[in-house]
Design an enzyme around this catalytic site. Structure first.
Site, short mmCIF file in Angstrom:
data_model
loop_
_atom_site.label_atom_id
_atom_site.label_comp_id
_atom_site.label_asym_id
_atom_site.label_seq_id
_atom_site.Cartn_x
_atom_site.Cartn_y
_atom_site.Cartn_z
N TYR A 159 0.86 -1.19 0.00
CA TYR A 159 0.00 0.00 0.00
C TYR A 159 0.89 1.24 0.00
CZ TYR A 159 -4.09 -2.84 1.35
OH TYR A 159 -5.11 -3.76 1.41
N GLY A 163 -18.58 1.15 -3.57
CA GLY A 163 -19.44 2.33 -3.58
C GLY A 163 -20.83 2.11 -4.14
#
Length: 315
Positions: free
Chosen positions: A53, A204
């Protein structure tokens, strides 16, 4: 977490969005650290990251945040994914590489032991016994406390657990992505393995904020779930979620997280946040209860396969 695993918070904090991922801007670091501190203050001790990440930035950020609060945090680290210039190149789970990865992670985090260490997914070029066996050796060395796995099949989960007890399975799970209910979830429950469920809002889709069509620049255009008639059909189902949320005075996101929480005591919703303003809403989701009728409505509307198209979560 797991039949013989440690006790952790029921809600997990995903830290990925606190770093630049795939070319996105880096969020405000001070706000990200403040978010971690406030989460810890509220008893959310499960911090989830990956050594890839932000090319290590995420681990360094977490290291700063927990510098004087190590005992308050349970650190989960994924490893093995190889990136270059933001592009995914594949997996490297060779034992020699794992032994290299762990030392870089410990240094970036500024700690001596990682609480949960797991391959980010399987690499079929390396025997599972070599991967799990290497992490088991790291436990003996005191560098790891518990072993986890991520995005694997039910058969692989059984095999991994036979090599060394697995404490946690990290996997995408939401109202829109329920395929793991067929085999993987029952296997985890049978073996007494905790489930860390990410992507609770299905990229989402379940937030109630999407409208068709998406902007041309939206990365989700690459996935058939968010294209053309698929997206229109899927958003019609989301209207049911929005209506139920409105009737309860809540948000669709809260209901999506609460639904995951309600699927079993062994399942932890893992919610990505980078701002303190998100915490109250997500914490409140853990107290939501559903009537039998409400749960039936959601399970019927979002039955397995009801959401059209796929995303990278359905590998």
């Amino acid at each position: 977490m797991g039949q013989n695993g440690p006790s952790v918070s029921k809600l997990g904090l995903g830290c990925m969005r606190m770093s630049s991922i795939w070319g996105s801007p880096t969020p405000d670091e001070a706000e990200s650290i403040a978010t971690i501190h406030e989460a810890l203050d509220h008893g959310i001790n499960f911090l989830n990251t990956g050594d890839f990440y932000g090319a290590g930035h995420n681990e360094m950020l977490i290291g700063k945040a927990i510098k004087r609060r190590r005992n308050d945090a349970f650190i989960s680290v994924k490893f093995g994914a190889i990136f270059h210039n933001g592009q995914w190149l594949g997996m490297d789970l060779r034992p020699v590489s794992i032994k290299n990865f762990i030392n870089y992670s410990l240094t970036r985090l500024g700690i001596e032991t990682i609480d949960l260490y797991q391959p980010s997914r399987m690499d079929n070029s390396v025997p599972l016994e070599d991967i799990i066996g290497t992490v088991a050796d790291l436990i003996k060395e005191g560098k790891v406390r518990h072993i986890g796995v991520s995005e694997i099949s039910a058969d692989q989960l059984r095999e991994a657990n036979s090599i060394h007890p697995i404490s946690a399975l990290e996997i995408g799970y939401s109202l829109a992505d329920r395929q793991i209910e067929n085999e993987l979830l029952p296997t985890a429950k049978e073996l007494g393995i905790g489930v860390v469920a990410f992507a609770n809002t299905a990229e989402g889709l379940l937030t109630g904020e999407l409208k068709a069509p998406l902007a041309d620049s939206d990365y989700r255009n690459h996935f058939s779930r968010f294209q053309g008639e698929n997206l229109i059909s899927n958003l019609e189902k989301v209207e049911v979620l929005k209506e139920l949320a409105n009737n309860k005075g809540l948000t669709p996101t809260q209901l999506a997280i609460a639904w995951v929480k309600e699927q079993g005591e062994y399942i932890m919703p893992l919610v990505s946040m980078s701002r303190r303003s998100r915490l109250p809403e997500n914490i409140a989701a853990m107290d939501i209860v559903f009537t039998k009728e409400e749960m039936n409505t959601l399970n019927t509307t979002f039955a397995i396969g009801a959401v059209k198209g796929s995303t990278y979560l359905q590998r």
